[in-house]
Design a protein around this motif. Structure first.
Motif, PDB file in Angstrom:
ATOM      1  N   ARG B  48       0.805  -1.119  -0.203  1.00  0.00           N
ATOM      2  CA  ARG B  48      -0.326   0.355   0.533  1.00  0.00           C
ATOM      3  C   ARG B  48       0.601   1.307   0.067  1.00  0.00           C
ATOM      4  N   PHE B  53      -1.000   4.608  -1.029  1.00  0.00           N
ATOM      5  CA  PHE B  53      -2.114   4.633  -0.279  1.00  0.00           C
ATOM      6  C   PHE B  53      -1.456   5.053   1.702  1.00  0.00           C
ATOM      7  N   PRO B  77      -1.466   8.577  -5.853  1.00  0.00           N
ATOM      8  CA  PRO B  77      -1.745   7.082  -6.363  1.00  0.00           C
ATOM      9  C   PRO B  77      -1.828   6.792  -7.823  1.00  0.00           C
ATOM     10  N   GLU B  78      -3.123   8.022  -8.010  1.00  0.00           N
ATOM     11  CA  GLU B  78      -3.170   8.690  -9.247  1.00  0.00           C
ATOM     12  C   GLU B  78      -1.962   8.968 -10.395  1.00  0.00           C
ATOM     13  N   VAL B  82       1.324   2.992 -11.250  1.00  0.00           N
ATOM     14  CA  VAL B  82       1.180   2.042 -10.985  1.00  0.00           C
ATOM     15  C   VAL B  82      -0.396   1.544 -10.978  1.00  0.00           C
ATOM     16  N   GLY B  83      -0.416   0.484 -11.437  1.00  0.00           N
ATOM     17  CA  GLY B  83      -1.353  -0.780 -11.250  1.00  0.00           C
ATOM     18  C   GLY B  83      -1.630  -1.593 -10.473  1.00  0.00           C
ATOM     19  N   MET B  84      -2.469  -2.221 -10.239  1.00  0.00           N
ATOM     20  CA  MET B  84      -2.835  -2.605  -9.129  1.00  0.00           C
ATOM     21  C   MET B  84      -4.413  -4.045  -8.683  1.00  0.00           C
ATOM     22  N   PHE B  86      -5.862  -6.334  -7.263  1.00  0.00           N
ATOM     23  CA  PHE B  86      -6.551  -6.573  -5.099  1.00  0.00           C
ATOM     24  C   PHE B  86      -6.728  -8.064  -5.304  1.00  0.00           C
ATOM     25  N   GLY B 104      -9.453   2.461 -16.937  1.00  0.00           N
ATOM     26  CA  GLY B 104      -7.887   3.099 -16.851  1.00  0.00           C
ATOM     27  C   GLY B 104      -7.083   4.144 -18.269  1.00  0.00           C
ATOM     28  N   ALA B 150      -5.806  -3.687 -14.797  1.00  0.00           N
ATOM     29  CA  ALA B 150      -3.991  -3.238 -14.189  1.00  0.00           C
ATOM     30  C   ALA B 150      -3.488  -3.041 -15.315  1.00  0.00           C
ATOM     31  N   PRO B 153      -3.707   0.636 -18.767  1.00  0.00           N
ATOM     32  CA  PRO B 153      -3.249   1.153 -18.816  1.00  0.00           C
ATOM     33  C   PRO B 153      -1.772   2.082 -18.945  1.00  0.00           C
TER      34      PRO B 153
END
Lengths: 229, 353
Positions: B48, B53, B77-78, B82-84, B86, B104, B150, B153
């Motif tokens: 995170r 975050f 974060p935006e 970085v792609g995530m 979850f 995205g 993720a 983008p």
């Protein structure tokens, strides 16, 4: 039913709906729309990490929920012209029409209730959805507007509608401002023709039929849009 | 463009509870790193922090040499590229698969966006489910949609938080191999966290073993398993038992199963007690061996048996033996050690602790 004269309804029904119900529905619609928009903003403020915003919104919601609606209507109608005058520096109280005044009052009052519904709706969306939005490059407003609020709103539609049914009934309180809403119109005819029992019975029946049918619709909706995850 | 990742002295605390205490590692561009540790070790918090975050209490995080997090300063974060993915996938339930993956790709033209979504869905093998809603897909499919979303983008770094923990074991192993292939095909840098070492070994180039907010060891899966740097790593990764031995003056480690050539652990002098790690695959069944052990229990695993054996001293060790060597419980069998890298630590009072 010897002493009763139900013809009075037939004679006045056009007026009752054309004048009265139109006003009631317009007021309900505008106040519901305004209340949901303003209420959603209040909910976002309450859930904000900026303490000041959260405190202001919480204070507002608690205040509105602790004052009788009738008092808020009075307060607005009689006080706002003076506050407006003071704010604009005018020596005369500014003119706020009864309609504008009642729309503003109901919007602001109902916003407190809608905000609690929207707050619950927003909180029902898993935190991961917000994180996912940020991780895809969205900012706060985009994340709220495109991910959180659409889902929160969808999940809360039945409760928002239920609150709107209550609003629909509450709008009858504008009779204290001598406004001709549906109840006001019925009341006028009743006084004029001396047919109080008939008119109030009829008004009650109309409110009942509309409110009850809407709550049946709400129940149907509830089953239909049960949250899919 | 894949980013390299440098984390230096990272510290984080929830209120006053420190969770990450001075953690450092670096990962080359295009590498796949994995933070592996027991639950509560702070690995998700690190992820995170990488995503932006969480605020840092100390230390820095840099992508390709550009600092993105330091105390009091953080790229949101935006804006990190970085792609995530979850743990619960966090797919948007009100949008179909295509719109999830396209989410995205706002700033692109419609044609470009469609092409990209099609490519991503093709990459994860879901070209024909674009119109489906997330709840209509299986867990494995949802997971692949999350990966496609993720990656769409074109982030410089992909973070995966326990990506396979909601899947059943078979699917988990198959998908981790698939995901590694997909990541390698795109050439992206990726960091995942997991508590499952099989997953970590299957997918990662480098593994960091986390313990109480720090990385005990950052190395290849092979080294983490065969050359653990701390007792914790040795214990946490793989199965194994410590057997007491003595460092003798000739430079060897003497155990009850024979003498071993190997480096002494730091701080050990001749005559000191050491604990030698014996993995199940370090112990070989050999009828001609002078060392004997008694079978205490056994688990049939198909191709092999996992035997629990009691040595003369009463110490129990584990041994993997091909399953045609079927010995009864209570039988005495011959064993010998076959260790490529001897792992030993300065003995602690109670070797089982």
């Amino acid at each position: 039913m010897g002493g009763f004269d139900f013809d009075v309804i037939e004679r006045s029904v056009g007026y009752l709906f054309r004048e009265g119900m139109t006003f009631t529905l317009t007021l309900t619609g505008m106040a519901a729309l305004g209340g949901i928009v303003f209420g959603t903003l209040l909910a976002m403020m309450r859930l904000s990490s900026f303490r000041v915003l959260a405190i202001v919104a919480t204070g507002y919601v608690n205040l509105m929920r602790s004052i009788p609606l009738l008092l808020v209507i009075f307060w607005f109608y009689f006080l706002v012209p003076y506050i407006g005058a003071w704010m604009t520096g005018s020596s005369q109280p500014i003119q706020v029409g009864a309609f504008a005044s009642s729309v503003i009052t109901f919007t602001m009052f109902e916003a407190a209730y809608y905000s609690e519904i929207m707050r619950a709706g927003i909180q029902s969306i898993p935190r991961g959805q917000v994180s996912a939005g940020y991780a895809l490059g969205l900012d706060y407003w985009q994340t709220m507007g495109r991910i959180v609020l659409p889902q929160a709103f969808r999940n809360m539609i039945p409760i928002l509608l239920t609150q709107t049914i209550i609003l629909f009934q509450d709008t009858s309180l504008v009779y204290v401002l001598s406004i001709t809403d549906f109840l006001g119109a019925a009341s006028k005819i009743a006084q004029r023709d001396g047919r109080l029992v008939e008119m109030y019975l009829f008004a009650a029946l109309v409110y009942f039929v509309i409110s009850f049918s809407l709550s049946v619709v709400v129940k149907r909706l509830q089953q239909k849009i049960a949250i899919v995850r | 463009m894949a980013a390299s990742v440098e984390v230096a002295g990272l510290e984080h605390a929830y209120d006053t509870q420190p969770v990450v205490r001075g953690l450092s590692f670096s990962l080359a561009a295009g590498g796949i790193g994995c933070l592996l540790g027991p639950s509560g070790c702070g690995k998700t918090t690190v992820l995170r922090c990488l995503a932006g975050f969480e605020p840092l209490r100390a230390g820095t995080i840099a992508f390709s040499g550009r600092v993105v997090s330091s105390p009091g300063r953080s790229v949101p974060p935006e804006s990190r590229g970085v792609g995530m993915v979850f743990q619960d996938y966090a797919l948007f339930p009100h949008l179909d698969v295509t719109r999830n993956v396209a989410f995205g790709l706002e700033r692109r033209t419609a044609a470009d966006r469609d092409a990209r979504v099609r490519r991503m869905l093709g990459l994860v093998g879901l070209a024909d489910v674009g119109r489906a809603y997330p709840h209509e897909l299986s867990g494995g499919q949802q997971q692949r949609v999350a990966l496609a979303r993720a990656l769409a983008p074109e982030p410089e770094l992909l973070l995966l938080d326990e990506p396979f923990s909601n899947l059943d074991v078979d699917l988990r192993e198959r998908l981790s191999v698939e995901v590694r292939a997909i990541l390698k095909e795109t050439g992206i840098t990726a960091i995942l966290v997991t508590h499952d070492q099989h997953e970590a070994f299957a997918i990662a180039d480098e593994v960091g073993i986390m313990n109480e907010g720090v990385i005990d060891q950052w190395a290849s899966p092979y080294d983490v398993y065969h050359r653990p740097r701390s007792r914790f790593v040795a214990d946490f990764v793989g199965q194994g038992v410590f057997v007491r031995g003595v460092a003798d003056s000739s430079g060897r480690l003497v155990t009850e199963l024979g003498e071993l050539e190997g480096e002494w652990p730091p701080g050990v002098a001749a005559g000191d007690a050491v604990d030698v790690l014996l993995r199940p695959d370090d112990i070989v069944h050999d009828d001609s061996s002078p060392w004997r052990a008694v079978v205490r229990s056994k688990t049939f695993r198909g191709a092999e048996f996992l035997y629990t054996l009691a040595l003369a001293s009463g110490t129990r060790v584990l041994a993997v033996v091909p399953s045609h060597h079927d010995h009864a419980i209570g039988e005495s069998i011959g064993i010998r050690l076959e260790i490529d890298h001897v792992v030993a630590f300065h003995a602690v009072a109670d070797p089982s602790a």
